[in-house]
Structures are given as C-alpha cells and as structure tokens.
Design a protein around this motif. Structure first.
Motif, mmCIF file in Angstrom:
data_model
loop_
_atom_site.group_PDB
_atom_site.id
_atom_site.type_symbol
_atom_site.label_atom_id
_atom_site.label_comp_id
_atom_site.label_asym_id
_atom_site.label_seq_id
_atom_site.Cartn_x
_atom_site.Cartn_y
_atom_site.Cartn_z
ATOM 1 N N PRO A 9 0.807 -1.223 0.000
ATOM 2 C CA PRO A 9 0.000 0.000 0.000
ATOM 3 C C PRO A 9 0.842 1.276 0.000
ATOM 4 O O PRO A 9 0.353 2.338 -0.343
ATOM 5 N N GLY A 10 2.104 1.196 0.369
ATOM 6 C CA GLY A 10 2.975 2.362 0.355
ATOM 7 C C GLY A 10 2.932 3.149 1.644
ATOM 8 O O GLY A 10 2.296 2.761 2.621
ATOM 9 N N ILE A 11 3.622 4.266 1.645
ATOM 10 C CA ILE A 11 3.686 5.127 2.820
ATOM 11 C C ILE A 11 2.445 6.003 2.847
ATOM 12 O O ILE A 11 2.194 6.763 1.909
ATOM 13 N N ALA A 12 1.676 5.921 3.909
ATOM 14 C CA ALA A 12 0.440 6.695 4.033
ATOM 15 C C ALA A 12 0.707 8.116 4.511
ATOM 16 O O ALA A 12 0.084 9.056 4.037
ATOM 17 N N ALA A 13 1.653 8.262 5.447
ATOM 18 C CA ALA A 13 1.908 9.582 6.016
ATOM 19 C C ALA A 13 3.344 9.676 6.515
ATOM 20 O O ALA A 13 3.940 8.682 6.918
ATOM 21 N N VAL A 14 3.849 10.886 6.484
ATOM 22 C CA VAL A 14 5.159 11.222 7.025
ATOM 23 C C VAL A 14 4.925 12.410 7.947
ATOM 24 O O VAL A 14 4.194 13.342 7.592
ATOM 25 N N THR A 15 5.531 12.394 9.136
ATOM 26 C CA THR A 15 5.394 13.514 10.060
ATOM 27 C C THR A 15 6.727 14.229 10.189
ATOM 28 O O THR A 15 7.748 13.601 10.461
ATOM 29 N N LEU A 16 6.702 15.526 9.949
ATOM 30 C CA LEU A 16 7.888 16.371 10.059
ATOM 31 C C LEU A 16 7.729 17.265 11.276
ATOM 32 O O LEU A 16 6.669 17.847 11.497
ATOM 33 N N PHE A 17 8.773 17.380 12.071
ATOM 34 C CA PHE A 17 8.730 18.226 13.256
ATOM 35 C C PHE A 17 9.267 19.613 12.919
ATOM 36 O O PHE A 17 10.239 19.757 12.170
ATOM 37 N N THR A 18 8.638 20.636 13.469
ATOM 38 C CA THR A 18 9.064 22.011 13.225
ATOM 39 C C THR A 18 8.980 22.823 14.513
ATOM 40 O O THR A 18 8.107 22.571 15.352
ATOM 41 N N GLU A 19 9.864 23.767 14.672
ATOM 42 C CA GLU A 19 9.833 24.678 15.801
ATOM 43 C C GLU A 19 8.942 25.889 15.516
ATOM 44 O O GLU A 19 8.608 26.642 16.423
ATOM 45 N N ASP A 20 8.574 26.107 14.255
ATOM 46 C CA ASP A 20 7.754 27.267 13.872
ATOM 47 C C ASP A 20 6.662 26.799 12.916
ATOM 48 O O ASP A 20 6.836 26.808 11.697
ATOM 49 N N LEU A 21 5.544 26.373 13.473
ATOM 50 C CA LEU A 21 4.452 25.803 12.687
ATOM 51 C C LEU A 21 3.899 26.790 11.666
ATOM 52 O O LEU A 21 3.652 26.417 10.510
ATOM 53 N N GLU A 22 3.708 28.038 12.044
ATOM 54 C CA GLU A 22 3.126 29.024 11.120
ATOM 55 C C GLU A 22 4.024 29.278 9.907
ATOM 56 O O GLU A 22 3.542 29.389 8.790
ATOM 57 N N THR A 23 5.329 29.371 10.129
ATOM 58 C CA THR A 23 6.260 29.587 9.016
ATOM 59 C C THR A 23 6.280 28.374 8.096
ATOM 60 O O THR A 23 6.267 28.507 6.872
ATOM 61 N N SER A 24 6.292 27.180 8.674
ATOM 62 C CA SER A 24 6.266 25.960 7.868
ATOM 63 C C SER A 24 4.962 25.853 7.090
ATOM 64 O O SER A 24 4.954 25.491 5.912
ATOM 65 N N LYS A 25 3.858 26.159 7.737
ATOM 66 C CA LYS A 25 2.553 26.139 7.064
ATOM 67 C C LYS A 25 2.560 27.069 5.854
ATOM 68 O O LYS A 25 2.147 26.693 4.757
ATOM 69 N N ALA A 26 3.047 28.277 6.042
ATOM 70 C CA ALA A 26 3.094 29.244 4.937
ATOM 71 C C ALA A 26 3.977 28.750 3.801
ATOM 72 O O ALA A 26 3.657 28.947 2.625
ATOM 73 N N PHE A 27 5.083 28.104 4.141
ATOM 74 C CA PHE A 27 5.984 27.581 3.110
ATOM 75 C C PHE A 27 5.260 26.568 2.224
ATOM 76 O O PHE A 27 5.261 26.684 1.002
ATOM 77 N N TYR A 28 4.649 25.570 2.824
ATOM 78 C CA TYR A 28 3.980 24.525 2.042
ATOM 79 C C TYR A 28 2.761 25.048 1.306
ATOM 80 O O TYR A 28 2.509 24.696 0.154
ATOM 81 N N GLU A 29 2.011 25.918 1.962
ATOM 82 C CA GLU A 29 0.788 26.437 1.352
ATOM 83 C C GLU A 29 1.079 27.519 0.310
ATOM 84 O O GLU A 29 0.583 27.444 -0.816
ATOM 85 N N ASP A 30 1.889 28.500 0.655
ATOM 86 C CA ASP A 30 2.104 29.646 -0.222
ATOM 87 C C ASP A 30 3.237 29.441 -1.223
ATOM 88 O O ASP A 30 3.099 29.795 -2.392
ATOM 89 N N ARG A 31 4.348 28.896 -0.771
ATOM 90 C CA ARG A 31 5.496 28.747 -1.670
ATOM 91 C C ARG A 31 5.380 27.516 -2.565
ATOM 92 O O ARG A 31 5.708 27.565 -3.733
ATOM 93 N N LEU A 32 4.933 26.389 -1.983
ATOM 94 C CA LEU A 32 4.792 25.173 -2.797
ATOM 95 C C LEU A 32 3.411 25.060 -3.425
ATOM 96 O O LEU A 32 3.224 24.305 -4.380
ATOM 97 N N GLY A 33 2.440 25.777 -2.915
ATOM 98 C CA GLY A 33 1.096 25.758 -3.494
ATOM 99 C C GLY A 33 0.302 24.507 -3.165
ATOM 100 O O GLY A 33 -0.595 24.130 -3.917
#
Length: 135
Positions: A9-33
C-alpha cells in the motif's frame, strides 16, 4: 500475507517536526502551493498524491515518539524526500518565483536523473527528480 505484500500500500503519512508551525505552514501552502488537508493547533497536514505530510509542532512530537527524544534542527539533515516531476527546470523556475531557494541543481546525475534540492523552513530536504532522456 508475506512481508513483501505488507508494504504494497505504500507510505500513508510522514510527520515532520518544526519549531515554527506558522512559518512551515506558509511555506507549504504559499510557496509550494499545496492545499491543506487538515489543520489543528499543533499540526498542518498536506496531501502529496497518496501520501500525507503532517507538519507537527516539535513541542507536540515528544508524546508521539516517547521514549525517544525529538532532535533539534541543528543536528543537520538526516534524510531527503524525493518528488518525481516531469520537468525539474520548470518546477525550479516556479519555486524560485515563489521565493524558494535551491540548495543545489538543477543538475544531471550520473545515474540518469536530473535533480534539484531545496529545504523547508525547518530544514527538511526535498529533491525534485525527473529521468534524463528515456529514463
């Protein structure tokens, strides 16, 4: 079910740890789309085809991985995700226009793949890859 079938079935999920959730969120949402699939006060989940990438506040990770400890961002990269794309150069151009800085590439690798690499705000490495020629 044999061992090989268990992984099909493959890899269902990967969890990445971050010290700054809002900055990471903006990166994936705004920069990567990438659209948000789920969000709460401690995490933001993005869907990459059939794999979920859960970006989790490092302070919440302790409970998830106990008794192991959460490593800090100063430990340096220990893995890299690879995304297969049709045209590495075109994707790099789009990412650069959104403010994403490349670590390396685009470059042709001796194993027949064109690659480029970038990091998210928490230091997680992402590689873009496409076969050269007929692959």
């Amino acid at each position: 079910m044999d061992d090989e079938d268990a992984w099909q079935p493959g890899i269902a999920a990967v969890t990445l740890f971050t010290e700054d959730l809002e900055t990471s969120k903006a990166f994936y949402e705004d920069r990567l789309g990438i659209e948000i699939a789920f969000e709460d006060s401690e995490s933001v989940v993005f869907r990459f085809a059939h794999t979920l990438v859960n970006v989790l506040d490092a302070s919440a990770a302790t409970e998830l991985i106990a008794p192991a400890s959460v490593g800090g961002p100063d430990a340096g990269p220990r893995f890299q995700f690879t995304l297969t794309v049709d045209d590495v150069d075109a994707v790099c151009a789009r990412l650069s226009a959104r403010g994403v800085e490349l670590i390396n590439g685009p470059m042709d690798r001796s194993w027949g793949v064109r690659t480029a690499c970038f990091a998210d705000p928490a230091g997680h490495l992402w590689e873009l890859a496409s076969p050269i020629g007929d692959g």
